[in-house]
Design a protein around this motif. Sequence first.
Motif, PDB file in Angstrom:
ATOM      1  N   ALA B  36       1.049  -1.208  -0.011  1.00  0.00           N
ATOM      2  CA  ALA B  36       0.174  -0.169   0.093  1.00  0.00           C
ATOM      3  C   ALA B  36       0.946   1.388  -0.018  1.00  0.00           C
ATOM      4  CB  ALA B  36      -0.844   0.021   1.067  1.00  0.00           C
ATOM      5  N   LEU B  37       0.497   2.265  -0.628  1.00  0.00           N
ATOM      6  CA  LEU B  37       1.043   3.424  -0.924  1.00  0.00           C
ATOM      7  C   LEU B  37       0.085   4.401  -0.147  1.00  0.00           C
ATOM      8  CD1 LEU B  37       3.699   5.104  -1.740  1.00  0.00           C
ATOM      9  CD2 LEU B  37       2.575   5.369  -4.052  1.00  0.00           C
ATOM     10  N   ILE B  38       0.366   5.100   1.070  1.00  0.00           N
ATOM     11  CA  ILE B  38      -0.536   5.988   1.598  1.00  0.00           C
ATOM     12  C   ILE B  38       0.237   7.204   1.833  1.00  0.00           C
ATOM     13  CG2 ILE B  38      -1.559   4.289   2.957  1.00  0.00           C
ATOM     14  CD1 ILE B  38      -0.431   4.971   5.449  1.00  0.00           C
ATOM     15  N   GLY B  39      -0.634   8.438   2.285  1.00  0.00           N
ATOM     16  CA  GLY B  39      -0.179   9.804   2.643  1.00  0.00           C
ATOM     17  C   GLY B  39      -1.130  10.556   2.504  1.00  0.00           C
ATOM     18  N   PRO B  40      -0.846  11.937   3.054  1.00  0.00           N
ATOM     19  CA  PRO B  40      -1.998  12.818   3.117  1.00  0.00           C
ATOM     20  C   PRO B  40      -2.329  13.125   1.801  1.00  0.00           C
ATOM     21  CG  PRO B  40      -0.320  13.372   4.614  1.00  0.00           C
ATOM     22  CD  PRO B  40       0.085  12.126   3.829  1.00  0.00           C
ATOM     23  N   ASN B  41      -3.379  13.963   1.458  1.00  0.00           N
ATOM     24  CA  ASN B  41      -3.862  14.671   0.112  1.00  0.00           C
ATOM     25  C   ASN B  41      -2.669  15.375  -0.617  1.00  0.00           C
ATOM     26  OD1 ASN B  41      -6.265  13.457  -0.245  1.00  0.00           O
ATOM     27  ND2 ASN B  41      -7.228  15.053   1.086  1.00  0.00           N
ATOM     28  N   GLY B  42      -2.370  15.227  -1.741  1.00  0.00           N
ATOM     29  CA  GLY B  42      -1.325  15.928  -2.239  1.00  0.00           C
ATOM     30  C   GLY B  42       0.052  15.408  -1.922  1.00  0.00           C
ATOM     31  N   MET B 223      -4.663  -1.608   6.664  1.00  0.00           N
ATOM     32  CA  MET B 223      -4.187  -2.104   7.719  1.00  0.00           C
ATOM     33  C   MET B 223      -4.436  -3.589   7.502  1.00  0.00           C
ATOM     34  SD  MET B 223      -2.145  -0.264   9.397  1.00  0.00           S
ATOM     35  CE  MET B 223      -1.974   1.353   9.330  1.00  0.00           C
ATOM     36  N   SER B 224      -5.442  -4.114   7.027  1.00  0.00           N
ATOM     37  CA  SER B 224      -5.789  -5.506   7.181  1.00  0.00           C
ATOM     38  C   SER B 224      -5.268  -6.260   5.927  1.00  0.00           C
ATOM     39  CB  SER B 224      -7.537  -5.745   7.121  1.00  0.00           C
ATOM     40  OG  SER B 224      -8.052  -5.257   5.775  1.00  0.00           O
ATOM     41  N   ILE B 225      -5.262  -5.337   4.993  1.00  0.00           N
ATOM     42  CA  ILE B 225      -4.834  -6.339   3.570  1.00  0.00           C
ATOM     43  C   ILE B 225      -3.207  -6.328   3.179  1.00  0.00           C
ATOM     44  CG2 ILE B 225      -5.116  -4.378   1.601  1.00  0.00           C
ATOM     45  CD1 ILE B 225      -6.861  -5.995   0.249  1.00  0.00           C
ATOM     46  N   SER B 226      -2.749  -5.177   3.543  1.00  0.00           N
ATOM     47  CA  SER B 226      -1.234  -5.159   3.058  1.00  0.00           C
ATOM     48  C   SER B 226      -0.224  -5.741   3.666  1.00  0.00           C
ATOM     49  CB  SER B 226      -0.954  -3.653   2.805  1.00  0.00           C
ATOM     50  OG  SER B 226      -1.975  -2.750   3.454  1.00  0.00           O
ATOM     51  N   ASP B 227       0.760  -6.445   3.015  1.00  0.00           N
ATOM     52  CA  ASP B 227       1.705  -6.765   3.371  1.00  0.00           C
ATOM     53  C   ASP B 227       2.923  -5.897   3.749  1.00  0.00           C
ATOM     54  OD1 ASP B 227       0.987  -9.404   2.875  1.00  0.00           O
ATOM     55  OD2 ASP B 227       1.577  -9.263   0.901  1.00  0.00           O
ATOM     56  N   ARG B 228       2.996  -4.814   3.202  1.00  0.00           N
ATOM     57  CA  ARG B 228       3.889  -3.733   3.481  1.00  0.00           C
ATOM     58  C   ARG B 228       3.076  -2.421   3.117  1.00  0.00           C
ATOM     59  NH1 ARG B 228       8.433  -3.321   1.029  1.00  0.00           N
ATOM     60  NH2 ARG B 228       7.871  -4.740  -0.687  1.00  0.00           N
TER      61      ARG B 228
END
Lengths: 438, 263
Positions: B36-42, B223-228
């Motif tokens: 997963a790649l997460i982060g705030p908007n923008g 959180m439930s799905i990603s490995d990293r």
Amino acid sequence: MPIKHENAPSIGKTASCDGYSLPASRRNLRDRLPKTGFNTLKSLGIALWFMFLTFPIMVIKVSPLEKTIEWRWSRLVYVGAGAFSLSMLWRFLIYRMEAGTSFKKPLQERLSLFFQRKKSRKATALAAAFIFAALFPFIFSTYQTSIMISALMYVMLGLGLNIVVGLAGLLDLGYVAFYAAGAYCYALLNHHFGVGFWTALPLAGAIAAVMGIFLGFPVLRLRGDYLAIVTLGFGEIIRLVLENWNEFSFGPSGIAGIDRPWDFGLGFTLRGHTIYLFYIVCLLVLLTMVVVSRLRNSRIGRAWIALREDEIACEAMGIDKTRTKLTAFALGATWAGFGGCLLAAKTTFINPASFTFMESAIILSIVVLGGMGSISGVILGAFILILMPEYLRAFSEYRMLAFGAAMVIIMVFRPQGLISATRKRYEFPEEKREGEKP
Amino acid sequence: MDGDQVLQVRGLTMDFGGLRALAEVDLDVGRNEIVALIGPNGAGKTTFFNCITSVHDPDRGDMIIQPPGKAPQRINGLKPNAVTELGIARTFQNIRLFKDMTVLENVMVGRHCRTRAGIAGAIFSTKQARAEERACMDFAFSMLAKVGLGNRADEKASELPYGAQRRLEIARALATEPFLLLLDEPAAGMNPSETDEMDRLVSRIREEGVSILLIEHDMKLVMSISDRIYVLDYGNLIASGTPQEVAGNSRVIKAYLGESFDA
């Protein structure tokens, strides 16, 4: 208590317009519509404005010989009454469209249902059309046949442009350039080398296709308005070259004495030639219809439509944008090439005056009026736009006026065209369909 | 690049004028992994996707992919369709379906780069072309069945409800037979039960041997799905690791929630 008091008026306003309540959806619609009195006032204003505008030409009549001025006031009344009633009619139609109160199913839907219910009906209709086409030149005069030939030629041109504009969504205003290329291809080959119609026909198509690719390359990055402007310029360039390059194209005087299609040595009269050409055009139109309908539901056709709908998503699906655009330009141009070759054979004389922007505009109108992407729509559009002016010669002065009015009316009331395009439905065994719940 | 990776990104930098959208981003996706790649908007997440799929051409950095059973390959500067053909498919944050086409046709468009029928084949309706068309249709249909849209094949794509449109985009992407699937906010705007369904769908796709890189804001799903998980903030990679590691990372908390008062 005070809180209730504050809320009460707002509820009253929305719920009880004039004494009785309507279902929510209808009520919203009622609120959106302007009041009738306001509408009448607006129409009255329009009528007055028209009376003022047409006053100098409709009312005053100056006779320079007798040095008198005649005032024709009664005409002012007619103009006012006419403008008012037309304006009210227009408002009523718009209202009906927006309200969707028409209880009748759209004609198109009913027709397609009629043909779907029994397969035999479609076959019968097709057979009838076929027999009618076969007998047409023997029932009607040479003049009528000749008009029908031009109508069918425009059907072909319309279907060709439909590939570019309707399917691939590339607005091409210079389509007439390929039409000219086809015509000059046959005319020049015939003039210099005595090449016959049947040899020139595929050559004309091929040359137009190559030109389509030539036009395609520089406009690959352009879309919408920009593409329209460049293609418009391209069409004009080709015409100007033909007009000025005397050594090549014989300039404005054109090329005369082009051979008609070979008559197998039977010595056809003019009528014979016309009938022969009629069948050739019928054959070519049939061919175009088969090819376009097959392309439309093929891998290439889907790529064109994907390109029209969303360029970024289209590329993300692995479609080569460049290639897809170029095939659309080339295939569209091919039919214009065929059409040009036919034109040269039909009129036996061509000059650059036949390839003005007006031609491009008419062909584009056929596609837009008939229905972008729809084959039967384009055919209907061509018949309406080409045959109507021929049969209404008495009103020929108002041709452009009627043309403009027709386009405006279609754009307002049926923007998808007379017959809208429908996508193919694929057949599946029912057990496969089960899947999961929607 | 070792054999267990399908995507290796090193030092990816992308500027839009004076704005640095991505700064020296490193990212790996392993075989059969959900990242997963997460982060705030923008933060530059979608820009990252656009670089990988060649919508944008990055200013610096290397993007190397390794399709199964093939040698690693640098994909910088390829055309978007070439990247798809190599086996990377994506969906879009703001749904980009072909609205005027039927549901099935949308998926059939996805088969474009895996089929070969040309103009002549279509015009003459050759046996080969018809067989390919049939196979394409069956394949597209099986993809629709996989995302649970099997009984809506003939509907217009624009008439599907929102959640179904998202699933149709996934079916369309899967039709290109990717080894790496990029999902841009697959659960955006979905209700909890639809999100659960998406969770199951993504897991099912992974089980079939497709690696997945996804952008998502729904933290429960992530959180439930990603490995990293990788976390981006203003174009910088501020954290990476397992969901537990990232959830406890103080920089991540700061990026999402801001400075705490008693820090």
